[in-house]
Design a protein around this motif. Sequence first.
Motif, short mmCIF file in Angstrom:
data_model
loop_
_atom_site.label_atom_id
_atom_site.label_comp_id
_atom_site.label_asym_id
_atom_site.label_seq_id
_atom_site.Cartn_x
_atom_site.Cartn_y
_atom_site.Cartn_z
N ARG B 28 0.93 -0.19 -8.23
CA ARG B 28 1.66 -0.04 -9.35
C ARG B 28 1.00 -0.20 -10.74
O ARG B 28 1.56 -0.04 -11.68
CB ARG B 28 2.69 -1.33 -9.41
CG ARG B 28 3.76 -1.26 -8.61
CD ARG B 28 4.25 -2.65 -8.15
NE ARG B 28 5.46 -3.09 -8.78
CZ ARG B 28 6.17 -3.85 -8.73
NH1 ARG B 28 5.97 -4.77 -7.82
NH2 ARG B 28 6.97 -4.43 -9.74
N LYS B 61 -0.21 -7.64 -3.36
CA LYS B 61 0.96 -7.73 -3.30
C LYS B 61 1.47 -9.18 -4.09
O LYS B 61 2.26 -9.00 -4.65
CB LYS B 61 1.49 -7.68 -1.88
CG LYS B 61 2.87 -8.11 -1.77
CD LYS B 61 3.71 -6.64 -2.07
CE LYS B 61 5.51 -7.20 -2.22
NZ LYS B 61 6.35 -6.02 -2.55
N ARG B 62 0.74 -9.98 -3.71
CA ARG B 62 1.02 -11.55 -4.28
C ARG B 62 0.88 -11.17 -5.73
O ARG B 62 1.67 -12.21 -6.55
CB ARG B 62 0.15 -12.63 -3.75
CG ARG B 62 0.48 -13.18 -2.59
CD ARG B 62 -0.29 -14.38 -2.18
NE ARG B 62 -1.71 -14.15 -1.90
CZ ARG B 62 -2.15 -14.08 -0.45
NH1 ARG B 62 -1.32 -13.95 0.35
NH2 ARG B 62 -3.56 -13.57 -0.42
N GLN B 63 0.00 -10.47 -6.19
CA GLN B 63 0.04 -10.46 -7.68
C GLN B 63 0.84 -9.21 -8.38
O GLN B 63 0.64 -9.03 -9.55
CB GLN B 63 -1.71 -10.20 -8.23
CG GLN B 63 -2.32 -11.13 -7.82
CD GLN B 63 -3.84 -10.78 -8.02
OE1 GLN B 63 -4.35 -9.76 -8.35
NE2 GLN B 63 -4.80 -12.08 -8.15
N ARG B 64 1.72 -8.85 -7.46
CA ARG B 64 2.68 -7.82 -7.58
C ARG B 64 2.16 -6.59 -8.61
O ARG B 64 2.67 -5.94 -9.28
CB ARG B 64 3.51 -8.42 -8.90
CG ARG B 64 4.61 -9.38 -8.27
CD ARG B 64 5.76 -9.48 -9.18
NE ARG B 64 5.78 -10.78 -9.75
CZ ARG B 64 6.24 -11.88 -9.00
NH1 ARG B 64 6.67 -11.92 -8.14
NH2 ARG B 64 5.74 -13.12 -9.87
N ARG B 65 0.71 -6.22 -7.95
CA ARG B 65 0.18 -5.11 -8.57
C ARG B 65 0.19 -3.81 -7.64
O ARG B 65 0.10 -2.68 -7.74
CB ARG B 65 -1.53 -5.31 -8.40
CG ARG B 65 -1.47 -6.27 -9.62
CD ARG B 65 -3.34 -6.27 -9.67
NE ARG B 65 -3.75 -7.53 -10.24
CZ ARG B 65 -4.25 -7.64 -11.41
NH1 ARG B 65 -4.82 -6.44 -11.97
NH2 ARG B 65 -4.53 -8.67 -12.17
N ASN B 67 2.84 -2.43 -3.77
CA ASN B 67 3.79 -2.66 -2.73
C ASN B 67 3.08 -1.99 -1.54
O ASN B 67 2.48 -1.23 -1.51
CB ASN B 67 5.14 -1.60 -3.04
CG ASN B 67 6.02 -2.31 -4.10
OD1 ASN B 67 5.72 -3.54 -4.27
ND2 ASN B 67 6.97 -1.86 -4.45
N ALA B 158 5.73 -9.49 2.37
CA ALA B 158 6.66 -8.50 1.58
C ALA B 158 7.66 -8.06 2.37
O ALA B 158 7.96 -6.94 2.59
CB ALA B 158 5.45 -7.20 1.59
#
Lengths: 209, 244
Positions: B28, B61-65, B67, B158
């Motif tokens: 992302r 994924k944990r840092q929402r960067r 998927n 996830a």
Amino acid sequence: MDIDDILASVSAPRIPQRTLDLQALSRAWVAERVAPELLPYPTDLIDRVMDRIRKQIELVEEMTGNMDPKSNFNLIVVQTELERFKFLIDKHALHYFSLAKSQSSLLSQSETQYLHHHASLLSSHYNASFLSSFPQNLQRLDDTAGGISMIDQPDEDTAVFCRILRDAGTIEVHGEQGSGEVELRRGDVWVVRWNAVKDSTKRGDVELI
Amino acid sequence: MALPLPPGLTPSEMAFLCEMELVTVIPRQRLEGLELLGGPTQPLNPPFPAPLPLWLALLLKRQRRANIRTPPWLRPDSLAAILEFETDTAKEAFSPPPNLPPPTTTSLHVDQTTAYLPATATTLELSPPFLQNSTTSAPPDALPYHWLELSQLLLAAAPDDFEDPDSVRRLLRDLREVRMAKLRKGIEVLDAGAGIKMNGVGGMEIAESRAFIGGVVDGLRYVPSMRSMELWGGGGGGSLCGTE
């Protein structure tokens, strides 16, 4: 840039040496954890990997001085990976058995030093505690008289799980119903005695899982 | 200091190995390629997918960067097909794993005097977790070696990347039960010296049953030797006392 990366960008994609080393390192670690005896020490591999770790640590220290927030994230990723590598090496080094002292060619230099030091500490401790009050002919720690050796040998017949990597002919297996031959074909997973696959593992035909 | 653990990997160590598997990630945010110790990573340009090792994918994924795209074998329909294969078609053996790539060399070419694990491109064979068994180009009808730990890690980190996480969980549980039952039934044919072939078994399953199977094989080894001792011992009260 590494010469491998330059070559890779020009010719067909080749797996970089670093990735192969990672595979070899993890395979060596798993093999040491699973095998009942000490395997030969992969000197070149460990030297290469330690060299890269040192360079990477220098890079990390350099990047820490740089206050750019974006490169900060890269720094975190690089450090995480460094920790994973160090974990593999640490776990490899902590692995010991009580072996006969004749196996010195399988250990690295620091492991040999440690083994000598440990053995001398242990024997002097035993001497000081109780051995000096034994009669003279019972004072030895590596007595082989009487048919039973005092030195613990690793149990070479334990069952190991292994995956066959290369077609390597057959190995002998002895069952209760009699002995037979088992063909090793690539991709098979077997549970066999360690003795049967010992040579194949050292050659690289078989990996322990 | 001696290692206090019994021979074999613990489940957390097996998970560590599993984290080296490659998975497909949909980024992302932009991220340039990194020169890591294990090899270079591909630069991330959203929205193009890229393969990354699992530990890095979970971090992103944990840092929402990013998927994570689920591998083809971890979808409900593929899992249902594999489960059906395991229960109906292959009653004794496990379902076959994805094929290994062709070997880079044969055993005869290896020089006997080379050092242990020379790790050059022509002498080291690739094996899990370095085969690309969990990217989107993986075959959907075979369970790779690290299937159990990979699916657990992905479901934990996830769940929103799955289209139907509950049915996936249910199918995974069923698969696990069927395979463990097969493993346990396979104990009956264990022999002290002969090998047992079990293609397709997973990493975590080995970690769980290694101690048990090793114990059984060792016990089977002792029984004939005790029996022969009894024959030699003659009338010396030779009953097999206790079990190993």
